[in-house]
Design an enzyme around this catalytic site. Structure first.
Site, PDB file in Angstrom:
ATOM      1  N   TYR A  33       0.823  -1.120   0.069  1.00  0.00           N
ATOM      2  CA  TYR A  33       0.018  -0.166   0.196  1.00  0.00           C
ATOM      3  C   TYR A  33       0.837   1.254   0.045  1.00  0.00           C
ATOM      4  O   TYR A  33       2.106   1.142   0.168  1.00  0.00           O
ATOM      5  CB  TYR A  33      -1.080  -0.114   1.315  1.00  0.00           C
ATOM      6  CG  TYR A  33      -0.133   0.378   2.440  1.00  0.00           C
ATOM      7  CD1 TYR A  33      -0.428   1.418   3.035  1.00  0.00           C
ATOM      8  CD2 TYR A  33       0.382  -0.548   3.252  1.00  0.00           C
ATOM      9  CE1 TYR A  33      -0.018   1.942   4.398  1.00  0.00           C
ATOM     10  CE2 TYR A  33       1.335  -0.350   4.479  1.00  0.00           C
ATOM     11  CZ  TYR A  33       0.889   0.933   4.983  1.00  0.00           C
ATOM     12  OH  TYR A  33       1.498   1.464   5.927  1.00  0.00           O
ATOM     13  N   ARG A  52       8.322   3.917  -4.694  1.00  0.00           N
ATOM     14  CA  ARG A  52       8.406   2.854  -3.730  1.00  0.00           C
ATOM     15  C   ARG A  52       7.450   2.064  -3.820  1.00  0.00           C
ATOM     16  O   ARG A  52       7.666   0.694  -3.481  1.00  0.00           O
ATOM     17  CB  ARG A  52       7.856   3.508  -2.155  1.00  0.00           C
ATOM     18  CG  ARG A  52       8.271   2.861  -1.179  1.00  0.00           C
ATOM     19  CD  ARG A  52       7.995   3.510   0.245  1.00  0.00           C
ATOM     20  NE  ARG A  52       6.831   4.206   0.550  1.00  0.00           N
ATOM     21  CZ  ARG A  52       6.606   4.958   1.592  1.00  0.00           C
ATOM     22  NH1 ARG A  52       7.705   5.145   2.496  1.00  0.00           N
ATOM     23  NH2 ARG A  52       5.495   5.490   1.650  1.00  0.00           N
ATOM     24  N   ARG A 101      -7.814 -20.653  -1.325  1.00  0.00           N
ATOM     25  CA  ARG A 101      -6.746 -20.351  -0.657  1.00  0.00           C
ATOM     26  C   ARG A 101      -5.819 -21.349  -0.662  1.00  0.00           C
ATOM     27  O   ARG A 101      -5.906 -22.774  -0.861  1.00  0.00           O
ATOM     28  CB  ARG A 101      -7.327 -20.618   0.901  1.00  0.00           C
ATOM     29  CG  ARG A 101      -6.182 -20.154   1.953  1.00  0.00           C
ATOM     30  CD  ARG A 101      -6.823 -20.238   3.438  1.00  0.00           C
ATOM     31  NE  ARG A 101      -5.786 -19.932   4.587  1.00  0.00           N
ATOM     32  CZ  ARG A 101      -5.203 -20.586   4.890  1.00  0.00           C
ATOM     33  NH1 ARG A 101      -5.065 -21.996   4.597  1.00  0.00           N
ATOM     34  NH2 ARG A 101      -4.326 -20.236   5.829  1.00  0.00           N
ATOM     35  N   LYS A 150       6.479  -2.247   2.007  1.00  0.00           N
ATOM     36  CA  LYS A 150       5.339  -1.575   2.614  1.00  0.00           C
ATOM     37  C   LYS A 150       4.060  -2.378   2.508  1.00  0.00           C
ATOM     38  O   LYS A 150       3.183  -2.151   1.643  1.00  0.00           O
ATOM     39  CB  LYS A 150       4.998  -0.283   2.099  1.00  0.00           C
ATOM     40  CG  LYS A 150       4.166   0.751   2.697  1.00  0.00           C
ATOM     41  CD  LYS A 150       3.997   2.279   2.365  1.00  0.00           C
ATOM     42  CE  LYS A 150       3.206   3.124   3.186  1.00  0.00           C
ATOM     43  NZ  LYS A 150       3.555   3.204   4.442  1.00  0.00           N
ATOM     44  N   GLU A 183      12.143   2.668  14.466  1.00  0.00           N
ATOM     45  CA  GLU A 183      11.071   3.680  13.765  1.00  0.00           C
ATOM     46  C   GLU A 183       9.964   3.600  14.785  1.00  0.00           C
ATOM     47  O   GLU A 183       9.813   2.851  15.553  1.00  0.00           O
ATOM     48  CB  GLU A 183      10.897   3.506  12.344  1.00  0.00           C
ATOM     49  CG  GLU A 183      10.155   2.238  11.971  1.00  0.00           C
ATOM     50  CD  GLU A 183      10.014   1.745  10.637  1.00  0.00           C
ATOM     51  OE1 GLU A 183      10.068   2.709   9.776  1.00  0.00           O
ATOM     52  OE2 GLU A 183       9.592   0.660  10.331  1.00  0.00           O
TER      53      GLU A 183
END
Length: 287
Positions: A33, A52, A101, A150, A183
């Site tokens: 995302y 990114r 799945r 991310k 962070e």
């Protein structure tokens, strides 16, 4: 007003938006995302977020269902349809719906899922917290080792936010096995000592923040010394200032770490000035 969202090429009322229960983003957190800020109805650092996004996708052997030009058009359309002056656009790309799945990746030609929505934040640039500062606690960093990608697997950062809430503060900063700060739960962490600004160097253990990169550039241009290295909570206690950076925060002063004040215990001149510079420069470059 009903919010308009984007799902796989369609603009829909949010109540009509649907994604399959077999989508791997839902079952496996198999997706990435980006969050792009909006100021004055324009996109902030869009090019950095797209770059990114491409990197995150490549690290997971995924592709985006649409190209950069279409992404830009979609972001602008969502801003227009929802009347966003200040806020954010959340974009998510998953590996898609293989029909069942399985832990194995589906065929490479499976169409991915892409969704996006806006969040209206009228006072984003003038957030009251910028004048009072944030208080944070430190907790062990128990996330997976590829934080530089991310991904949508945000359970532990959510737990970190909840730990902060239970402690009566604003956020958590993560610490590694050596006790150094990596962070924040959704932001990069910084301290200031004299004319020197310190933040952890890029690696697999932190997100390569788009706001971080811009602030580093602006800090150097403003003649601050910049040191990219790990620092400890104890160093933060002895620092003159601290702050966090993120697309949702811009530059946000941090005034307390683990119950101990940083500097004067109030937002300092460096973080305040960097926030001003960042907002000014980003507004000039917004598209």
């Amino acid at each position: 007003m009903t919010r308009t969202v984007y799902v796989n090429g369609d603009y829909l009322p949010e109540g009509e938006a649907k994604v399959s229960i077999f989508d791997r983003g839902f079952l496996m957190a198999d997706g990435v995302y980006e969050v792009t800020s909006v100021l004055d109805g324009k996109l902030i650092d869009f090019d950095g977020h797209v770059k990114r996004l491409w990197r995150s996708l490549a690290e997971l052997e995924m592709t985006c269902p649409v190209g950069e030009a279409d992404l830009l058009a979609m972001h602008r359309e969502l801003v227009a349809r929802n009347g966003i002056e200040q806020g954010m656009i959340y974009l998510q790309v998953t590996r898609g719906n293989p029909g069942d799945r399985s832990f194995l990746f589906p065929a490479a030609d499976l169409p991915g899922t892409i969704v996006a929505f806006t969040q209206d934040i009228p006072n984003m640039a003038d957030a009251p917290a910028a004048k009072t500062g944030l208080k944070v606690i430190t907790i062990p960093d128990l996330r997976w080792s590829r934080v530089d990608i991310k991904t949508v697997q945000l359970l532990y950062p959510s737990m970190g936010k909840m730990a902060a809430k239970k402690a009566g503060v604003d956020d958590s900063w993560f610490t590694d096995e050596a006790g150094a700060v990596t962070e924040g739960t959704s932001n990069n962490a910084w301290i200031v000592k004299g004319n020197r600004i310190i933040t952890r160097a890029l690696g697999n253990d932190i997100l390569h923040g788009i706001t971080r990169a811009a602030v580093l550039r602006f800090a150097r241009e403003a003649q601050f010394e910049v040191e990219e290295r790990a620092f400890t909570p104890e160093e933060a206690h002895g620092a003159d200032e601290a702050f966090s950076t993120a697309a949702s925060l811009f530059v946000m002063p941090v005034v307390e770490v683990d119950g101990k004040p940083v500097g004067t215990g109030k937002p300092g001149p460096v973080a305040t000035r960097l926030r001003e510079i960042y907002l000014d420069e980003m507004r000039k470059a917004a598209i």
